[in-house]
Design an enzyme around this catalytic site. Structure first.
Site, short mmCIF file in Angstrom:
data_model
loop_
_atom_site.label_atom_id
_atom_site.label_comp_id
_atom_site.label_asym_id
_atom_site.label_seq_id
_atom_site.Cartn_x
_atom_site.Cartn_y
_atom_site.Cartn_z
N PRO A 1 27.81 -3.73 35.52
CA PRO A 1 26.50 -4.01 34.90
C PRO A 1 25.98 -5.42 35.13
O PRO A 1 24.85 -5.73 34.79
CB PRO A 1 26.73 -3.75 33.42
CG PRO A 1 28.20 -3.95 33.24
CD PRO A 1 28.85 -3.53 34.51
N HIS B 1 10.22 -11.30 32.19
CA HIS B 1 11.12 -12.45 32.29
C HIS B 1 10.96 -13.05 33.69
O HIS B 1 11.22 -12.38 34.68
CB HIS B 1 12.58 -12.03 32.07
CG HIS B 1 12.95 -11.93 30.62
ND1 HIS B 1 14.21 -12.20 30.16
CD2 HIS B 1 12.22 -11.58 29.55
CE1 HIS B 1 14.24 -12.05 28.84
NE2 HIS B 1 13.05 -11.65 28.45
C1 PHB Z 1 21.54 -5.65 28.69
O1 PHB Z 1 20.54 -6.14 28.14
O2 PHB Z 1 22.22 -4.74 28.18
C2 PHB Z 1 21.94 -6.20 30.04
C3 PHB Z 1 21.12 -7.13 30.66
C4 PHB Z 1 21.48 -7.63 31.91
C5 PHB Z 1 22.66 -7.21 32.50
C6 PHB Z 1 23.48 -6.27 31.87
C7 PHB Z 1 23.12 -5.76 30.63
O3 PHB Z 1 23.01 -7.73 33.71
#
Ligand code: PHB
Ligand code: APR
Length: 389
Positions: free
Chosen positions: A292, A72
């Site tokens: 996250p 990406h």
């Molecule tokens: C995910 O794909 O689970 C994901 C991707 C980016 C993030 C958090 C989770 O910042």
């Protein structure tokens, strides 16, 4: 039983460390509380920094990652219906790789088994003894049978709820924590992702994230109340809310379908210092947790493993303690930068219950500065693709 490095925890941190040590002829034993299937059943983020990709290559585990992972070159960020793009490759020369953490863990398990690595599952009653001596050892039970593992070093890779961090005396440990006033409701659906890159959305109704696992498996999140439970959200309710939070042009082409997984995770920033006590070294979630938002959990565990792996190699190959003595300081320097980015990005993209009108104006101005300023985009890109080890 005796080994050179006892590794508590068979998640990504423990497995990556075990496999890397194996490539340099250093013996380890992994003690895992759950079964392999249970560990592989966990749904986790899937954005890999180049540093982790390189470690997987060094561990001899990157073949499927390169075959099935998606590079990406950037991400979309939206504020209401306005969307702009951060171009990682333009600003840093590197992309990130989208490849499920479950797949990283699966590849590592496969490599350990192929190499005859020693992994004990269903381990209970783990007690780390003598970490502050030259003869550390680990007591544990399997099926009620008491066992002892003598070792030179213990790597605490047992996550936030493990025993390793608790082994460090309270008068030695310093802990720093921020609990966020919301959670993330995440779903998996066997539908094509709404677009080929991720979308981080700040809407008046709260945060949403469009992510993916592959071209036919989407991973979507919405910010939710801490009092919410997954069963409070029907698929229909989720899709309706999700569409209201992502930009209208994206909502118009969103393919919905039955969710195959639905869960809620709380958000926390947490760091424990030091990450070493005697011959015990903490790695990954055992030492730190990030919200996250910046996808830094696994990637910061990877840099911990990098520092510890090289320190242990220095010890066994050059009889030098320089690497293990500097482990905690080196790891924490990068950990805190990941904590800062994850906190900053979470503050930028979520709606907080106690936000004043002025706070909202500051958030809008910060997003506008990111949209319109090249240096701001450069800084965001450098943090997202991963700061140097
Ligand atoms: C995910 O794909 O689970 C994901 C991707 C980016 C993030 C958090 C989770 O910042
Ligand atoms: N004894 C043995 N194993 C244990 C114990 C224990 N007392 N306590 C926990 N474990 C195991 C857990 O079952 C888990 O498999 O340790 C492992 C820790 O793995 P993770 O929690 O995945 O932590 P880590 O390997 O550091 O990976 C960090 O994974 O959890 C995500 O968001 C996190 O992306 C980050 C990455």
């Amino acid at each position: 039983m005796k080994t050179q490095v006892a590794i508590i925890g068979g998640g990504p941190s423990g497995l990556l460390l075990s496999q890397l040590l194996h490539t340099r002829g250093i013996d380890s034993v992994v003690l895992e509380r759950k079964t392999k299937d249970y560990v592989l059943g966990r749904i986790r983020a899937g954005v890999l920094e180049q540093g982790l990709v390189r470690l997987m290559e060094e561990a001899g585990c990157a073949e499927r990652l390169h075959a099935e992972g998606f590079a990406h070159d950037g991400t979309l960020i939206s504020f209401g219906d306005e969307t702009f793009r951060i171009d990682f490759t333009e600003h840093t020369g590197t992309p990130v790789v989208v490849y499920g953490q479950t797949e990283v863990t699966r590849d590592l398990y496969e490599a350990r088994e192929k190499a005859g690595g020693k992994i004990e599952f269903n381990v209970e009653d783990v007690v780390i003894q003598g970490a502050d001596s030259d003869t550390p050892h680990v007591y544990y039970t399997v099926g009620g049978e008491a066992r002892r593992l003598d070792c030179d070093f213990v790597a605490g890779c047992d996550g936030f709820h493990g025993v390793s961090r608790q082994t460090i005396p309270l008068d030695v440990r310093r802990e720093y924590e921020k609990v966020y006033p919301f959670g993330w409701l995440g779903v998996l659906s066997e539908t094509p992702p709404v677009t080929h890159e991720l979308i981080y959305a700040n809407s008046s109704r709260g945060f949403a994230l469009c992510s993916m696992r592959n071209e036919s498996l989407s991973r979507y999140y919405i910010q939710c109340s801490l009092s919410d439970k997954p069963e409070d959200w029907t698929d229909e309710a989720f899709w309706q809310e999700f569409k209201r939070r992502i930009p209208a042009d994206q909502a118009g082409k969103l393919v919905t379908g039955p969710t195959i997984e639905k869960s809620i995770a709380p958000l926390r920033s947490f760091v424990t210092e030091p990450m070493r006590w005697g011959r015990l070294f903490l790695c990954g979630d055992a030492a730190h947790i990030v919200p996250p938002t910046g996808a830094k959990g696994l990637n910061t565990a990877a840099s911990d493993v990098h520092y510890l792996y090289n320190g242990l190699c220095d010890f066994y190959e050059n009889n030098s303690v320089a690497g293990i003595d500097s482990y905690s300081e080196k790891a924490l320097k990068r950990v805190w930068k990941a904590e800062r980015f994850s906190w900053w990005f979470s503050s930028l993209m979520h709606r907080y219950p106690d936000q004043s009108e002025f706070d909202l104006k500051m958030q809008a101005a910060e997003i506008e500065f990111l949209r319109s300023n090249k240096a701001a985009q450069q800084a965001m890109a450098e943090n997202y693709v991963g700061l140097p080890y």
